[in-house]
Scaffold this motif. Structure first.
Motif, PDB file in Angstrom:
ATOM      1  N   ILE B  73      23.800   5.333  15.690  1.00  0.00           N
ATOM      2  CA  ILE B  73      23.399   4.103  15.328  1.00  0.00           C
ATOM      3  C   ILE B  73      22.078   4.084  14.669  1.00  0.00           C
ATOM      4  O   ILE B  73      21.787   3.473  13.385  1.00  0.00           O
ATOM      5  CB  ILE B  73      23.610   2.675  16.081  1.00  0.00           C
ATOM      6  CG1 ILE B  73      23.868   1.425  15.165  1.00  0.00           C
ATOM      7  CG2 ILE B  73      22.496   2.470  16.904  1.00  0.00           C
ATOM      8  CD1 ILE B  73      25.325   1.579  14.705  1.00  0.00           C
ATOM      9  N   SER B  76      22.748   6.115  11.370  1.00  0.00           N
ATOM     10  CA  SER B  76      23.452   5.147  10.283  1.00  0.00           C
ATOM     11  C   SER B  76      22.407   4.153   9.983  1.00  0.00           C
ATOM     12  O   SER B  76      22.352   3.991   8.703  1.00  0.00           O
ATOM     13  CB  SER B  76      24.539   4.530  11.225  1.00  0.00           C
ATOM     14  OG  SER B  76      25.269   3.516  10.081  1.00  0.00           O
ATOM     15  N   PHE B  77      21.294   3.743  10.592  1.00  0.00           N
ATOM     16  CA  PHE B  77      20.328   3.004   9.957  1.00  0.00           C
ATOM     17  C   PHE B  77      19.525   3.691   9.228  1.00  0.00           C
ATOM     18  O   PHE B  77      19.066   3.060   8.220  1.00  0.00           O
ATOM     19  CB  PHE B  77      19.464   2.235  11.467  1.00  0.00           C
ATOM     20  CG  PHE B  77      18.082   1.725  10.767  1.00  0.00           C
ATOM     21  CD1 PHE B  77      18.191   0.493  10.093  1.00  0.00           C
ATOM     22  CD2 PHE B  77      17.099   2.377  11.122  1.00  0.00           C
ATOM     23  CE1 PHE B  77      16.845  -0.002   9.657  1.00  0.00           C
ATOM     24  CE2 PHE B  77      15.817   2.077  10.654  1.00  0.00           C
ATOM     25  CZ  PHE B  77      15.743   0.764   9.946  1.00  0.00           C
ATOM     26  N   GLU B  80      21.310   3.723   5.861  1.00  0.00           N
ATOM     27  CA  GLU B  80      21.352   2.638   5.184  1.00  0.00           C
ATOM     28  C   GLU B  80      19.970   2.069   4.621  1.00  0.00           C
ATOM     29  O   GLU B  80      20.114   1.770   3.539  1.00  0.00           O
ATOM     30  CB  GLU B  80      21.947   1.467   6.116  1.00  0.00           C
ATOM     31  CG  GLU B  80      22.338   0.185   5.516  1.00  0.00           C
ATOM     32  CD  GLU B  80      23.474   0.263   4.474  1.00  0.00           C
ATOM     33  OE1 GLU B  80      24.202   1.150   4.356  1.00  0.00           O
ATOM     34  OE2 GLU B  80      23.413  -0.638   3.714  1.00  0.00           O
ATOM     35  N   ASN B  83      19.870   3.922   1.522  1.00  0.00           N
ATOM     36  CA  ASN B  83      20.998   3.376   0.562  1.00  0.00           C
ATOM     37  C   ASN B  83      20.124   2.100  -0.018  1.00  0.00           C
ATOM     38  O   ASN B  83      20.211   1.792  -1.161  1.00  0.00           O
ATOM     39  CB  ASN B  83      22.052   3.061   1.228  1.00  0.00           C
ATOM     40  CG  ASN B  83      22.995   2.263   0.522  1.00  0.00           C
ATOM     41  OD1 ASN B  83      23.405   2.554  -0.691  1.00  0.00           O
ATOM     42  ND2 ASN B  83      23.614   1.127   0.966  1.00  0.00           N
ATOM     43  N   MET B  84      19.635   1.288   0.681  1.00  0.00           N
ATOM     44  CA  MET B  84      18.802  -0.016   0.311  1.00  0.00           C
ATOM     45  C   MET B  84      17.874   0.301  -0.424  1.00  0.00           C
ATOM     46  O   MET B  84      17.646  -0.140  -1.597  1.00  0.00           O
ATOM     47  CB  MET B  84      18.448  -0.927   1.556  1.00  0.00           C
ATOM     48  CG  MET B  84      19.444  -1.408   2.112  1.00  0.00           C
ATOM     49  SD  MET B  84      19.156  -2.527   3.398  1.00  0.00           S
ATOM     50  CE  MET B  84      18.509  -1.821   4.969  1.00  0.00           C
ATOM     51  N   GLY B  87      19.297   1.815  -3.605  1.00  0.00           N
ATOM     52  CA  GLY B  87      19.853   0.653  -4.454  1.00  0.00           C
ATOM     53  C   GLY B  87      18.952  -0.515  -5.203  1.00  0.00           C
ATOM     54  O   GLY B  87      19.030  -0.817  -6.322  1.00  0.00           O
ATOM     55  N   PRO B 104      26.603   7.983  -1.775  1.00  0.00           N
ATOM     56  CA  PRO B 104      26.223   7.538  -0.479  1.00  0.00           C
ATOM     57  C   PRO B 104      25.211   8.448   0.067  1.00  0.00           C
ATOM     58  O   PRO B 104      24.852   9.639  -0.324  1.00  0.00           O
ATOM     59  CB  PRO B 104      27.606   7.850   0.177  1.00  0.00           C
ATOM     60  CG  PRO B 104      28.667   7.740  -0.905  1.00  0.00           C
ATOM     61  CD  PRO B 104      27.663   8.186  -2.023  1.00  0.00           C
ATOM     62  N   PRO B 105      24.550   8.044   1.314  1.00  0.00           N
ATOM     63  CA  PRO B 105      23.362   8.765   1.842  1.00  0.00           C
ATOM     64  C   PRO B 105      23.874  10.056   2.592  1.00  0.00           C
ATOM     65  O   PRO B 105      25.175   9.905   3.270  1.00  0.00           O
ATOM     66  CB  PRO B 105      22.678   7.902   2.654  1.00  0.00           C
ATOM     67  CG  PRO B 105      23.675   6.643   3.181  1.00  0.00           C
ATOM     68  CD  PRO B 105      24.717   6.705   1.931  1.00  0.00           C
TER      69      PRO B 105
END
Ligand SMILES: [Mg+2]
Lengths: 120, 145
Positions: B73, B76-77, B80, B83-84, B87, B104-105
């Motif tokens: 996790i 995954s963080f 993300e 990604n943020m 983005g 995607p990362p």
């Protein structure tokens, strides 16, 4: 209480959304990590609404929205993406999404969007 | 573009931070606990990389979302997070008429060798009570690689 399908390639983000939506009294009936899985799960689960990421491997979110809308024109889909430039928001809405949330988001923003989309 | 990336980092990570001066990346080997890549294409072509120690990212997660993260996790963080950052960078530069799409990362926990980029700039960012992460912008001429 509404049934929701959460679509995001990041397990972390699915976990965050799940916590928020459950706190808001909704039932998470499924999760998908790409657009293709989302289409399949939508068909089987028939959720009341979907949160849909955009940047995902295999199939991105806007394409998935288009395909879900073909099978169910009434589908309630909320885009939930880190990208949120005007042109992309327009594309998503034209594809059939009903709202657009930019990450990172606040809990209240998510629940407010769900209320809006479900017309409650 | 670097300016927009750093602005995006401030937006995504709302923790007081000291941004150090950018270094031109000379070393082609990246070695920290964990690093994440997001590619971008369109009017600009390259990659945004975020690297740091697992414990730093774990603390970042705790500050941002109220829980310490570890294992899958945490990875995954970190994905993300990139990604943020990418983005929100795409949103900021779209206001200047520059359009990019992002991939995607890719999260990696091994030593990396970087090849085939034109310019690399690394910016260390020190977050209060959390630690330091590096923000790297790799730019390629369009059509390369
Ligand atoms: Mg994503």
């Amino acid at each position: 209480m509404a049934k929701v399908l959460i679509v995001d390639d990041a397990a972390f983000m699915r976990m965050m959304l799940k916590n928020i939506l459950q706190k808001g009294g909704h039932e998470v009936v499924g999760e998908a990590e790409n657009g293709l899985m989302a289409i399949e799960k939508y068909r089987n689960l028939i959720p009341d609404f979907v949160t849909m990421d955009i940047t995902m491997p295999v199939m991105e979110g806007i394409e998935a929205v288009k395909q879900i809308k073909v099978s169910d024109p009434n589908a309630n889909i909320i885009m939930c993406s880190a990208m949120g430039q005007q042109s992309l928001i327009v594309q998503a809405i034209q594809a059939g999404a009903k709202d657009f949330i930019v990450k990172p988001f606040h809990e209240e923003r998510v629940l407010e969007s769900v209320r809006k989309v479900l017309g409650a | 573009m670097l300016h927009s990336v750093m602005e995006s980092v401030r937006q995504v990570i709302p923790i007081p931070a000291v941004v150090q001066s950018p270094n031109v990346l000379e070393d082609t080997v990246i070695q920290r606990d964990i690093e994440v890549f997001v590619g971008f294409t369109g009017h600009a072509y390259g990659r945004i990389v975020i690297q740091g120690e697992c414990k730093t990212f774990s603390k970042l997660g705790e500050f941002m979302y109220g829980m310490p993260l570890e294992g899958d996790i945490l990875h995954s963080f970190v994905g993300e997070l990139a990604n943020m950052v990418a983005g929100n960078t795409s949103i900021l530069i779209s206001n200047k008429g520059i359009t990019i799409d992002i991939t995607p990362p890719t999260v990696m926990v091994e030593k990396l060798h970087l090849h085939g980029y034109e310019r690399g700039i690394s910016v260390p960012v020190q977050f209060e009570n959390v630690g330091e992460i590096n923000i790297i912008l790799l730019l390629q001429n369009q059509g390369d690689g």
